[in-house]
Enzyme design. Structure first.
Site, PDB file in Angstrom:
ATOM      1  N   GLU A 181       0.950  -1.291   0.017  1.00  0.00           N
ATOM      2  CA  GLU A 181      -0.138  -0.086  -0.137  1.00  0.00           C
ATOM      3  C   GLU A 181       1.159   1.273  -0.154  1.00  0.00           C
ATOM      4  O   GLU A 181       2.261   0.845   0.383  1.00  0.00           O
ATOM      5  CB  GLU A 181      -0.900   0.171   1.179  1.00  0.00           C
ATOM      6  N   CYS A 204      45.814  23.246   0.365  1.00  0.00           N
ATOM      7  CA  CYS A 204      44.905  22.375   1.013  1.00  0.00           C
ATOM      8  C   CYS A 204      44.397  23.181   2.209  1.00  0.00           C
ATOM      9  O   CYS A 204      45.294  23.623   3.133  1.00  0.00           O
ATOM     10  CB  CYS A 204      45.813  20.954   1.393  1.00  0.00           C
ATOM     11  N   LYS A 257      10.963   3.703  -0.918  1.00  0.00           N
ATOM     12  CA  LYS A 257      10.796   4.757  -1.515  1.00  0.00           C
ATOM     13  C   LYS A 257      11.339   5.033  -3.148  1.00  0.00           C
ATOM     14  O   LYS A 257      12.705   4.967  -3.047  1.00  0.00           O
ATOM     15  CB  LYS A 257      11.266   6.167  -0.925  1.00  0.00           C
ATOM     16  N   LYS A 299       2.650   4.949   1.227  1.00  0.00           N
ATOM     17  CA  LYS A 299       2.594   5.556   2.696  1.00  0.00           C
ATOM     18  C   LYS A 299       2.438   6.884   2.003  1.00  0.00           C
ATOM     19  O   LYS A 299       2.952   7.713   1.565  1.00  0.00           O
ATOM     20  CB  LYS A 299       4.164   5.460   2.900  1.00  0.00           C
ATOM     21  N   CYS A 325      45.945  21.751   5.710  1.00  0.00           N
ATOM     22  CA  CYS A 325      47.292  21.684   5.856  1.00  0.00           C
ATOM     23  C   CYS A 325      48.133  22.963   5.452  1.00  0.00           C
ATOM     24  O   CYS A 325      49.117  23.145   5.520  1.00  0.00           O
ATOM     25  CB  CYS A 325      48.156  20.519   5.583  1.00  0.00           C
ATOM     26  N   TYR A 341      -5.255   3.692   7.042  1.00  0.00           N
ATOM     27  CA  TYR A 341      -4.746   2.418   6.814  1.00  0.00           C
ATOM     28  C   TYR A 341      -4.647   1.258   8.006  1.00  0.00           C
ATOM     29  O   TYR A 341      -4.034   0.377   7.701  1.00  0.00           O
ATOM     30  CB  TYR A 341      -3.237   2.679   6.289  1.00  0.00           C
ATOM     31  N   ASP A 399       1.924  10.840   2.534  1.00  0.00           N
ATOM     32  CA  ASP A 399       2.713  11.844   3.107  1.00  0.00           C
ATOM     33  C   ASP A 399       1.932  12.926   3.699  1.00  0.00           C
ATOM     34  O   ASP A 399       1.642  13.860   3.294  1.00  0.00           O
ATOM     35  CB  ASP A 399       3.785  12.538   2.069  1.00  0.00           C
ATOM     36  N   CYS A 409      49.309  15.874   6.196  1.00  0.00           N
ATOM     37  CA  CYS A 409      48.295  16.381   6.067  1.00  0.00           C
ATOM     38  C   CYS A 409      47.276  15.953   7.251  1.00  0.00           C
ATOM     39  O   CYS A 409      46.741  14.466   7.295  1.00  0.00           O
ATOM     40  CB  CYS A 409      47.506  16.416   4.895  1.00  0.00           C
ATOM     41  N   CYS A 415      45.511  16.795  -2.114  1.00  0.00           N
ATOM     42  CA  CYS A 415      46.434  17.105  -1.190  1.00  0.00           C
ATOM     43  C   CYS A 415      47.439  15.887  -0.953  1.00  0.00           C
ATOM     44  O   CYS A 415      46.917  15.030  -0.498  1.00  0.00           O
ATOM     45  CB  CYS A 415      46.145  17.705  -0.005  1.00  0.00           C
TER      46      CYS A 415
HETATM   47  P1  AMP Z   1       7.907   7.512   9.819  1.00  0.00           P
HETATM   48  O1  AMP Z   1       7.552   8.389  10.661  1.00  0.00           O
HETATM   49  O2  AMP Z   1       8.454   8.181   8.455  1.00  0.00           O
HETATM   50  O3  AMP Z   1       8.715   6.495  10.298  1.00  0.00           O
HETATM   51  O4  AMP Z   1       6.565   6.692   9.009  1.00  0.00           O
HETATM   52  C1  AMP Z   1       5.643   6.379   9.962  1.00  0.00           C
HETATM   53  C2  AMP Z   1       4.490   7.003   9.717  1.00  0.00           C
HETATM   54  O5  AMP Z   1       3.910   6.893   8.429  1.00  0.00           O
HETATM   55  C3  AMP Z   1       3.213   6.375  10.654  1.00  0.00           C
HETATM   56  O6  AMP Z   1       3.419   6.857  11.705  1.00  0.00           O
HETATM   57  C4  AMP Z   1       2.181   6.890   9.757  1.00  0.00           C
HETATM   58  O7  AMP Z   1       1.568   8.202  10.061  1.00  0.00           O
HETATM   59  C5  AMP Z   1       2.599   6.834   8.291  1.00  0.00           C
HETATM   60  N1  AMP Z   1       1.871   6.198   7.299  1.00  0.00           N
HETATM   61  C6  AMP Z   1       1.675   6.787   6.208  1.00  0.00           C
HETATM   62  N2  AMP Z   1       1.102   5.855   5.351  1.00  0.00           N
HETATM   63  C7  AMP Z   1       0.919   4.646   6.148  1.00  0.00           C
HETATM   64  C8  AMP Z   1       0.771   3.371   5.947  1.00  0.00           C
HETATM   65  N3  AMP Z   1       0.111   2.913   4.719  1.00  0.00           N
HETATM   66  N4  AMP Z   1       0.856   2.440   6.829  1.00  0.00           N
HETATM   67  C9  AMP Z   1       1.258   2.705   7.806  1.00  0.00           C
HETATM   68  N5  AMP Z   1       1.721   3.998   8.202  1.00  0.00           N
HETATM   69  C10 AMP Z   1       1.625   4.984   7.454  1.00  0.00           C
HETATM   70 ZN    ZN Z   2      46.593  18.934   3.307  1.00  0.00          ZN
END
Ligand code: AMP
Ligand code: ZN
Length: 680
Positions: free
Chosen positions: A114, A420, A324, A116, A423, A219, A118, A443, A438
């Site tokens: 799923e 440098c 990511k 994550k 040094c 989620y 933001d 150094c 250097c």
């Molecule tokens: P982090 O704070 O970057 O370590 O990520 C953890 C946080 O990601 C959790 O506390 C959630 O708030 C968030 N999060 C967003 N999407 C999800 C997901 N699908 N499952 C679990 N956590 C998620």
């Molecule tokens: Zn140096």
């Protein structure tokens, strides 16, 4: 209208409004116009005004509550709101899977993939189907009670269709389009939707929050299994997997994240490729299909029972991992205030951008590598420029490009220094390399590595002089260059932390013993750029002594086998560097052997030429080292122990076991007088 009729009508209106809220905010497929919605809403408001005792907290009219708060009350999370383990390669996902399978041997492991989201983490509690509490994550164990603010978010139901008691976790977010519109009205715009959401949820006046375009997506269902509600329908009570809990949340009317149930990690990777990044086509990947920003993907073990049996990590559950994709990383913009120079452990001078601090991918960044001079030229980076920053491999901040449209004309060109910065020594750049270096052996920026290299097995082979000790010696200023090693006393070394007298003695002895090493070892140990072990051996054999090598011209150096123009230049420069000359002089003074063990080519005529000789006992006219050097000059190979291959043993007074061994093997012995005689 009678009270009973009013109640009926009120119930009908609320039901309709809830349904339309859900259609609009959760399913994004409204069935009526805004005008029609407003009509329903107003009718309800009017009826409630007539019969105020019929108002309940879960009425759609009650989303925007009363007076502003003075402060938020703390909320303790009974189930902590944790972080998630991160990875920056798909390989790491496979490794995660392997670890999971190792911990749950023989079991099939299903995963849910799923996004994550933001946004801003939120936890919302329902009791008997009524929203009673909403909180921020805070430090994970205690957050703020932002119930009044969360109630203004229409995507979050105020009451559930079933009288269940549970807690849901998700993210509040501002849809990207709405964020842009909203931000345009702000005097001080927010840098991104997440900041805008966080800032909004911190407002103490829920009426203001209600004006902001905030939504939410969920989620997780927590604390459900442990708090089985007898009132829940049977179907809902058997939530055994993460996927089932998402389905249950959906059934209860919550907006949930899109997700893919996969039978194993291979399927996760396949789904990821097809459904998340769409084969790398950025116009089709998941980011284009959801209204919120994504911070990666999350892979979770599906079975809740298996989840429970996986030991948690330090701050994150053991059953989930985030990945990511590199191209999802949003670059940040900031100002480059200055360019400084960092000297690496190998002497490479790296230009570093000093930045106006900026938040990039989870942390504040104030410096970024510029790699080298070429890179600065190629990207046309100038001091004072506005630049785009991102983290390479999610860790190392990097300047991606210059925002040329923001140039004012006051930007300054950058020039590499001639010295440098660590040094003050000269810096050098071989024409075929991009890096300036250097090459000063003393150094300070390179000293730890220089000494480690000097002591290593294929160089001066000094036992016991490892990384930890080298760091201590340098950090305590006991050693400022490699020659200082030979002046170390047992007392000084023993005075270091965690250093026993015995090991101190051993190290000091090992250092002293290294004075007699072959010339090639010293050469290799000096760490001249491009001169490896093989080259060092050849140079030692060719030139015979350090002095000859140091005095050689570039042309002469190239006459040695395997020495090309680049190496020749590097050696030449090294020995012309006055700082290096000073260290070499110190090394000689300390008594290091600076001649080759085997006679130099063409000088095989010495009185000991071709002979292997060992010295033992105390000589009158020579120190042990002087005797060895004299022997080498006379063409001998000097070794430390007597064997069948030994031709002569030079015997001084108080000779010990070596003499016994020589006698046993029938090796010829020489007194000091005989030795002197033979040398003539
Ligand atoms: P982090 O704070 O970057 O370590 O990520 C953890 C946080 O990601 C959790 O506390 C959630 O708030 C968030 N999060 C967003 N999407 C999800 C997901 N699908 N499952 C679990 N956590 C998620
Ligand atoms: Zn140096």
């Amino acid at each position: 209208m009678t009270r009973t009729d009013a109640q009926k009508e009120i119930d009908r209106l609320r039901e309709q409004l809830r349904r339309h809220d859900h259609l609009y905010y959760v399913e994004a497929r409204p069935e009526i116009s805004d005008y029609e919605y407003d009509q329903l809403y107003r009718q309800l408001q009017q009826l409630e005004a007539q019969f105020p005792d019929l108002i309940t907290p879960d009425s759609p009219t009650q989303r925007v509550g009363g007076a502003p708060l003075k402060e938020f009350h703390p909320v303790h999370h009974t189930v902590p709101m944790l972080s998630l383990e991160k990875s920056d390669t798909l390989e790491a996902l496979k490794k995660f899977d392997a670890d999971v399978r190792k911990q749950l041997p023989g079991e099939a492991i299903e995963y849910v993939l799923e996004p994550k989201v933001d946004g801003v983490s939120i936890g919302v509690r329902y009791e008997n189907g009524q929203l009673v509490l909403g909180a921020t994550r805070g430090d994970g164990s205690t957050g703020d009670d932002i119930t009044a603010n969360l109630k203004t978010i229409k995507a979050i139901p105020l009451r559930l269709p079933q009288p269940v008691t549970l807690e849901v976790r998700g993210e509040a977010y501002m849809p990207v389009k709405e964020f842009e519109q909203f931000n345009a009205t702000q005097e001080k715009p927010f840098p991104n939707p997440r900041n805008a959401t966080a800032g909004s949820l911190k407002l103490l006046d829920p009426r203001q929050v209600a004006q902001r375009p905030i939504s939410a997506v969920f989620y997780a269902l927590v604390g459900w299994a442990s708090r089985l509600s007898s009132a829940a329908p049977a179907s809902a009570r058997f939530v055994a997997t993460h996927a089932e809990s998402l389905a249950f949340l959906k059934q209860l009317g919550f907006p949930i994240v899109p997700h893919w149930l996969c039978r194993d990690m291979d399927e996760v990777l396949c789904r990821y490729e097809q459904d998340i990044v769409a084969g790398g086509d950025e116009t089709k990947d998941l980011r284009t299909r959801v209204p919120y920003e994504l911070d990666g993907i999350v892979v979770k073990v599906n079975s809740l029972d298996q989840q429970r049996r996986l030991p948690p990590k330090a701050k994150a559950p053991g059953y989930a991992i985030v990945y990511k994709p590199e191209h999802w990383i949003k670059p940040a913009e900031t100002k480059l205030n200055a360019i400084t120079i960092q000297v690496g452990r190998t002497g490479v001078l790296t230009p570093v951008a000093e930045l106006e601090p900026v938040f990039v991918q989870g942390s504040t960044v104030s410096r970024a590598t510029l790699h080298n001079e070429e890179e600065i030229k190629r990207k046309d980076i100038r001091i004072g420029d506005t630049v785009i920053i991102r983290k390479a491999g999610m860790v190392i901040p990097e300047v991606v490009e210059v925002v040329k449209s923001k140039r004012t004309g006051k930007e300054k060109l950058f020039k590499m220094p001639n010295e440098c910065p660590a040094c003050g020594g000269p810096v050098h750049r071989a024409p075929e390399f991009v890096a300036w270096r250097c090459e000063n052996i003393s150094c300070p920026a390179q000293l730890k590595r220089t000494i480690q290299h000097f002591a290593m097995r294929s160089a001066m082979d000094i036992e016991g002089l490892g990384e930890v000790l080298v760091n201590q010696l340098v950090d305590n200023s006991l050693v400022k260059d490699v020659a200082d090693l030979y002046a170390l006393t047992v007392e000084q070394v023993a005075g270091l932390e965690r250093m026993a007298e015995k090991s101190a003695t051993n190290v000091v002895q090992a250092i002293a013993a290294s004075k007699d090493r072959d010339l090639w070892r010293l050469l290799h140990g000096l760490g001249v750029l491009h001169v490896g072990e093989e080259a060092a051996r050849k140079l030692a054999a060719h030139f015979g002594s350090l002095d000859k090598l140091a005095a050689a011209s570039v042309e002469e150096l190239q006459q040695c086998e395997d020495v090309g123009p680049v190496m020749a230049q590097s050696i030449h420069d090294f020995f012309r560097n006055p700082r290096n000359q000073a260290v070499l002089a110190k090394l000689k003074q300390a008594g290091l052997n600076t001649v080759a063990a085997r006679p130099a080519r063409g000088s095989t005529t010495g009185p000991f030429s071709g002979k292997t000789v060992v010295v033992t006992g105390t000589l009158e006219k020579f120190s042990r080292d002087e005797a060895k050097e004299a022997l080498r000059r006379a063409g001998a190979t000097v070794t430390d122990s007597v064997s069948k291959k030994t031709d002569f043993l030079v015997v001084g007074t108080d000779a010990g076991s070596k003499l016994d061994k020589a006698k046993a093997l029938g090796v010829k012995t020489l007194t000091e007088a005989e030795f002197l005689e033979k040398l003539k």
